[in-house]
Write an enzyme that holds these catalytic residues in place. Structure first.
Site, PDB file in Angstrom:
ATOM      1  N   ASP A  13     -61.894   3.168  -4.673  1.00 16.65           N
ATOM      2  CA  ASP A  13     -62.090   2.510  -5.969  1.00 16.65           C
ATOM      3  C   ASP A  13     -62.620   3.443  -7.047  1.00 16.65           C
ATOM      4  OD1 ASP A  13     -61.241   0.135  -4.773  1.00 16.65           O
ATOM      5  OD2 ASP A  13     -63.282  -0.376  -4.156  1.00 16.65           O
ATOM      6  N   LYS A  16     -58.281   5.730  -8.971  1.00 17.47           N
ATOM      7  CA  LYS A  16     -57.075   6.509  -8.654  1.00 17.47           C
ATOM      8  C   LYS A  16     -55.847   5.931  -9.350  1.00 17.47           C
ATOM      9  CE  LYS A  16     -57.803   5.617  -4.337  1.00 17.47           C
ATOM     10  NZ  LYS A  16     -59.146   5.011  -4.408  1.00 17.47           N
ATOM     11  N   GLY A  40     -56.411  -1.363  -3.481  1.00 19.52           N
ATOM     12  CA  GLY A  40     -56.206  -2.158  -4.684  1.00 19.52           C
ATOM     13  C   GLY A  40     -56.343  -1.224  -5.860  1.00 19.52           C
ATOM     14  N   HIS A  41     -55.228  -0.912  -6.510  1.00 20.47           N
ATOM     15  CA  HIS A  41     -55.234   0.049  -7.605  1.00 20.47           C
ATOM     16  C   HIS A  41     -54.879  -0.674  -8.897  1.00 20.47           C
ATOM     17  CE1 HIS A  41     -54.299   3.509  -4.551  1.00 20.47           C
ATOM     18  NE2 HIS A  41     -55.392   2.850  -4.279  1.00 20.47           N
ATOM     19  N   GLN A 226     -57.748   4.647  -0.723  1.00 25.38           N
ATOM     20  CA  GLN A 226     -59.084   4.774  -0.136  1.00 25.38           C
ATOM     21  C   GLN A 226     -59.762   6.057  -0.654  1.00 25.38           C
ATOM     22  OE1 GLN A 226     -56.314   3.798   2.244  1.00 25.38           O
ATOM     23  NE2 GLN A 226     -56.922   1.851   1.405  1.00 25.38           N
TER      24      GLN A 226
HETATM   25  P1  GDP Z   1     -58.687   2.637  -7.311  1.00 25.45           P
HETATM   26  O1  GDP Z   1     -58.682   1.813  -6.080  1.00 25.45           O
HETATM   27  O2  GDP Z   1     -59.259   4.000  -7.087  1.00 25.45           O
HETATM   28  O3  GDP Z   1     -57.356   2.714  -8.001  1.00 25.45           O
HETATM   29  O4  GDP Z   1     -59.680   1.905  -8.327  1.00 25.45           O
HETATM   30  P2  GDP Z   1     -59.705   0.314  -8.645  1.00 25.45           P
HETATM   31  O5  GDP Z   1     -58.511  -0.022  -9.476  1.00 25.45           O
HETATM   32  O6  GDP Z   1     -59.935  -0.470  -7.417  1.00 25.45           O
HETATM   33  O7  GDP Z   1     -61.050   0.202  -9.489  1.00 25.45           O
HETATM   34  C1  GDP Z   1     -61.235   0.888 -10.679  1.00 25.45           C
HETATM   35  C2  GDP Z   1     -61.442  -0.129 -11.824  1.00 25.45           C
HETATM   36  O8  GDP Z   1     -61.989   0.544 -12.942  1.00 25.45           O
HETATM   37  C3  GDP Z   1     -60.159  -0.761 -12.319  1.00 25.45           C
HETATM   38  O9  GDP Z   1     -60.444  -2.059 -12.786  1.00 25.45           O
HETATM   39  C4  GDP Z   1     -59.750   0.145 -13.488  1.00 25.45           C
HETATM   40  O10 GDP Z   1     -58.971  -0.511 -14.478  1.00 25.45           O
HETATM   41  C5  GDP Z   1     -61.090   0.487 -14.055  1.00 25.45           C
HETATM   42  N1  GDP Z   1     -61.201   1.819 -14.670  1.00 25.45           N
HETATM   43  C6  GDP Z   1     -60.602   2.986 -14.330  1.00 25.45           C
HETATM   44  N2  GDP Z   1     -61.061   3.992 -15.094  1.00 25.45           N
HETATM   45  C7  GDP Z   1     -61.984   3.445 -15.932  1.00 25.45           C
HETATM   46  C8  GDP Z   1     -62.862   3.969 -16.926  1.00 25.45           C
HETATM   47  O11 GDP Z   1     -62.899   5.159 -17.214  1.00 25.45           O
HETATM   48  N3  GDP Z   1     -63.715   3.081 -17.536  1.00 25.45           N
HETATM   49  C9  GDP Z   1     -63.724   1.756 -17.243  1.00 25.45           C
HETATM   50  N4  GDP Z   1     -64.583   0.973 -17.884  1.00 25.45           N
HETATM   51  N5  GDP Z   1     -62.916   1.232 -16.307  1.00 25.45           N
HETATM   52  C10 GDP Z   1     -62.075   2.060 -15.658  1.00 25.45           C
HETATM   53  P1  IMO Z   2     -58.662   1.776  -2.679  1.00 27.63           P
HETATM   54  O1  IMO Z   2     -57.338   2.466  -2.426  1.00 27.63           O
HETATM   55  C1  IMO Z   2     -62.595   0.668  -1.163  1.00 27.63           C
HETATM   56  C2  IMO Z   2     -62.945  -0.074   3.133  1.00 27.63           C
HETATM   57  C3  IMO Z   2     -63.248  -1.487   3.546  1.00 27.63           C
HETATM   58  C4  IMO Z   2     -64.070  -1.237   4.796  1.00 27.63           C
HETATM   59  C5  IMO Z   2     -63.357  -0.039   5.410  1.00 27.63           C
HETATM   60  C6  IMO Z   2     -62.363  -0.404   6.507  1.00 27.63           C
HETATM   61  O2  IMO Z   2     -58.561   0.604  -3.573  1.00 27.63           O
HETATM   62  O3  IMO Z   2     -59.678   2.782  -3.093  1.00 27.63           O
HETATM   63  P2  IMO Z   2     -59.941  -1.471   6.436  1.00 27.63           P
HETATM   64  O4  IMO Z   2     -59.472  -2.811   5.951  1.00 27.63           O
HETATM   65  O5  IMO Z   2     -59.286  -0.319   5.746  1.00 27.63           O
HETATM   66  O6  IMO Z   2     -59.899  -1.346   7.925  1.00 27.63           O
HETATM   67  O7  IMO Z   2     -61.505  -1.429   6.059  1.00 27.63           O
HETATM   68  O8  IMO Z   2     -62.678   0.611   4.362  1.00 27.63           O
HETATM   69  N1  IMO Z   2     -61.770   0.098   2.257  1.00 27.63           N
HETATM   70  C7  IMO Z   2     -61.819   0.333   0.953  1.00 27.63           C
HETATM   71  N2  IMO Z   2     -62.871   0.400   0.116  1.00 27.63           N
HETATM   72  N3  IMO Z   2     -61.363   0.886  -1.652  1.00 27.63           N
HETATM   73  C8  IMO Z   2     -60.288   0.845  -0.832  1.00 27.63           C
HETATM   74  O9  IMO Z   2     -59.042   1.166  -1.238  1.00 27.63           O
HETATM   75  C9  IMO Z   2     -60.489   0.528   0.539  1.00 27.63           C
HETATM   76  N4  IMO Z   2     -59.674   0.392   1.607  1.00 27.63           N
HETATM   77  C10 IMO Z   2     -60.460   0.146   2.659  1.00 27.63           C
HETATM   78  O10 IMO Z   2     -63.996  -2.157   2.553  1.00 27.63           O
HETATM   79  O11 IMO Z   2     -65.366  -0.820   4.448  1.00 27.63           O
HETATM   80 MG    MG Z   3     -59.346  -0.030  -5.381  1.00 32.31          MG
END
Ligand code: GDP
Ligand code: IMO
Ligand code: MG
Length: 430
Positions: A13, A16, A40-41, A226
């Site tokens: 999270d 990415k 979840g991206h 991840q």
């Molecule tokens: P990922 O799993 O690494 O792709 O990250 P996620 O999408 O799960 O979580 C990142 C969250 O932060 C998402 O809701 C993005 O839209 C948001 N985001 C990404 N970069 C920025 C930033 O620079 N500032 C803010 N406020 N939100 C951001």
């Molecule tokens: P993105 O790509 C954050 C965590 C789960 C748990 C551990 C194992 O959005 O960054 P799993 O279901 O993979 O066997 O769970 O890994 N986890 C993540 N945490 N972002 C993710 O993906 C994750 N994918 C798995 O919360 O701790």
């Molecule tokens: Mg994510």
């Protein structure tokens, strides 16, 4: 050399999706190399938000071909619904634009049932998985009993037979080990035969597609899921996922040679978060944590994209960032969510740990040791002004520039990109 790999440098999270989407504007191919719909991206384009779980975050650019690598585990039902959702929103997802490696493993309903049953059985030692069947699917792959995407191309009766055999074996486990009800093999067969029919045209050899693209000098972006600290081998085992989010996972998961990779971008969030269980030295509680997390009213507040769980929050952990540089060979860092730190008068960054009275600067290989590590912080000044409109480094306030420079010194690699908001344009490139 024209592969850029995007790696999560923390516990997932990091942002990415946003960084991938931004760099996809200059790419011909975007490929996911590992994990499944545990990811979840989020990609934000104007008023529109896309939460992608399996399909690479490059799909929103019509010129980009998206690949799902052989290192992935794919739930076909989830893939199809993600494809349908994108199509309904006007995004083309034809086999010309989206290809699934035949080597990727299929997540089956018994993987999901086993994930839940194993978590329940772990009781207070639960990992806090996303319950998407990820661990059991990778376990089957290692046990050499998994069902791969290319088996969807087999004659229906052959594919059905493979499913029947596996359901029978897993029902024994579910019933006799976990005391759970058995699954209906014929219902699964019927469902998966329909999935196979729809997905067959998408099955390809991703390694070959990339090799041909490299010969044609195409620009390839590999999108990690991840993060480094969730890596099965290099992360905080056993509180990890079951795949390899680190650079090695990209090489195997796409079937490419390392000499083609010229950039390895580590996505580092300006602070630390974690979902699920396991040690997190810089975790905060109380008001500071709540301020970092936000209340859930903003889409970027720290609540999971996949499960909606509140993320554990804390100050940036420089020890783990240095570790991510080391194990991935990061060539640069994309620093995200710097705007979130505008909320604080003073900021802390962990520069070392104290373990049983001693100062250590390396990330322990043993989670029980990591759990005993106390952060040693350096305090930096906050800036407490909006930075979401900044588009150049010089437009950032002095204290924010200082924070970025501190991350560079701490990590030893340049911060080539600073994200100050979820939008594509809310980015400073250096
Ligand atoms: P990922 O799993 O690494 O792709 O990250 P996620 O999408 O799960 O979580 C990142 C969250 O932060 C998402 O809701 C993005 O839209 C948001 N985001 C990404 N970069 C920025 C930033 O620079 N500032 C803010 N406020 N939100 C951001
Ligand atoms: P993105 O790509 C954050 C965590 C789960 C748990 C551990 C194992 O959005 O960054 P799993 O279901 O993979 O066997 O769970 O890994 N986890 C993540 N945490 N972002 C993710 O993906 C994750 N994918 C798995 O919360 O701790
Ligand atoms: Mg994510």
């Amino acid at each position: 050399m024209s592969i850029t790999v995007i790696v999560g440098a923390q516990w997932g999270d990091e942002g990415k999706g946003k960084i991938t989407d931004m760099l996809a504007a200059e790419a011909d191919i975007v490929a996911r190399y590992g994990g499944g719909d545990n990811a979840g991206h989020t990609v934000t384009v104007g008023a529109e938000r896309f939460a992608l779980h399996l399909i690479p975050s490059g799909i929103l650019y019509p010129q980009v071909v998206c690949l799902l690598g052989g290192g992935m585990v794919v739930n076909p039902k989830k893939l199809l619904s993600e494809m349908d959702e994108l199509a309904a929103r006007g995004v083309e997802v034809s086999p010309a634009r989206l290809k699934l490696d035949g080597r990727a493993h299929l997540i089956m309903p018994y993987h999901i049932a086993l994930d839940g049953a194993a978590e329940a059985a772990r009781g207070s030692a639960a990992i806090g998985t996303t319950r998407r069947g990820i661990g059991p699917a990778y376990a089957d792959k290692s046990a050499r009993s998994g069902i791969r995407a290319q088996e969807m191309l087999s004659p229906p009766e052959t594919f059905a037979q493979r499913i029947r055999e596996q359901v029978a074996a897993k029902n024994t486990l579910l019933q006799q080990v976990y005391g759970q009800p058995p699954l209906d093999a014929e219902a699964i067969v019927a469902e998966y035969l329909t999935f196979a029919q729809r997905l067959a045209p998408y099955v390809a050899d991703v390694s070959e597609v990339i090799a041909q693209s490299l010969r044609r000098r195409k620009r390839i972006l590999a999108e990690g899921a991840q993060g480094t600290l969730l890596d099965l081998d290099l992360g905080s085992y056993p509180y990890v996922t079951s795949s390899y989010p680190t650079i090695g996972g990209a090489i195997i998961g796409l079937g490419v040679g390392p000499q083609h990779i010229d950039r390895v971008i580590g996505v580092v969030k300006a602070y630390q978060t974690r979902v699920g269980a396991g040690p997190m030295p810089t975790e905060l509680t109380g008001e500071l944590a709540a301020t970092l997390r936000g209340t859930g009213t903003q889409p970027w507040d720290e609540f999971g994209t996949t499960t909606g769980r509140p993320r554990r929050c804390g100050w940036l952990d420089g020890v783990s960032v240095r570790y991510a540089v080391q194990v991935n060979g990061l060539t640069e860092i994309a620093l995200t969510k710097l705007d979130v730190l505008s909320r604080f008068e003073a900021l802390q960054v962990c520069v070392a740990y104290e373990l049983d009275g001693e100062r250590i600067e390396t990330f322990p290989t043993d989670s029980t040791l990591l759990a005993r590590c106390r952060p040693i912080y350096e305090t930096l000044p906050g800036w407490q002004v909006e930075i979401t409109q900044a588009r150049t480094f010089d437009e950032l306030p002095e204290a924010a520039r200082q924070y970025v420079s501190f991350v560079e010194e701490l990590s030893g690699v340049p911060v080539s990109c600073i994200s100050v908001g979820p939008e594509r344009e809310q980015t400073i490139r250096r």
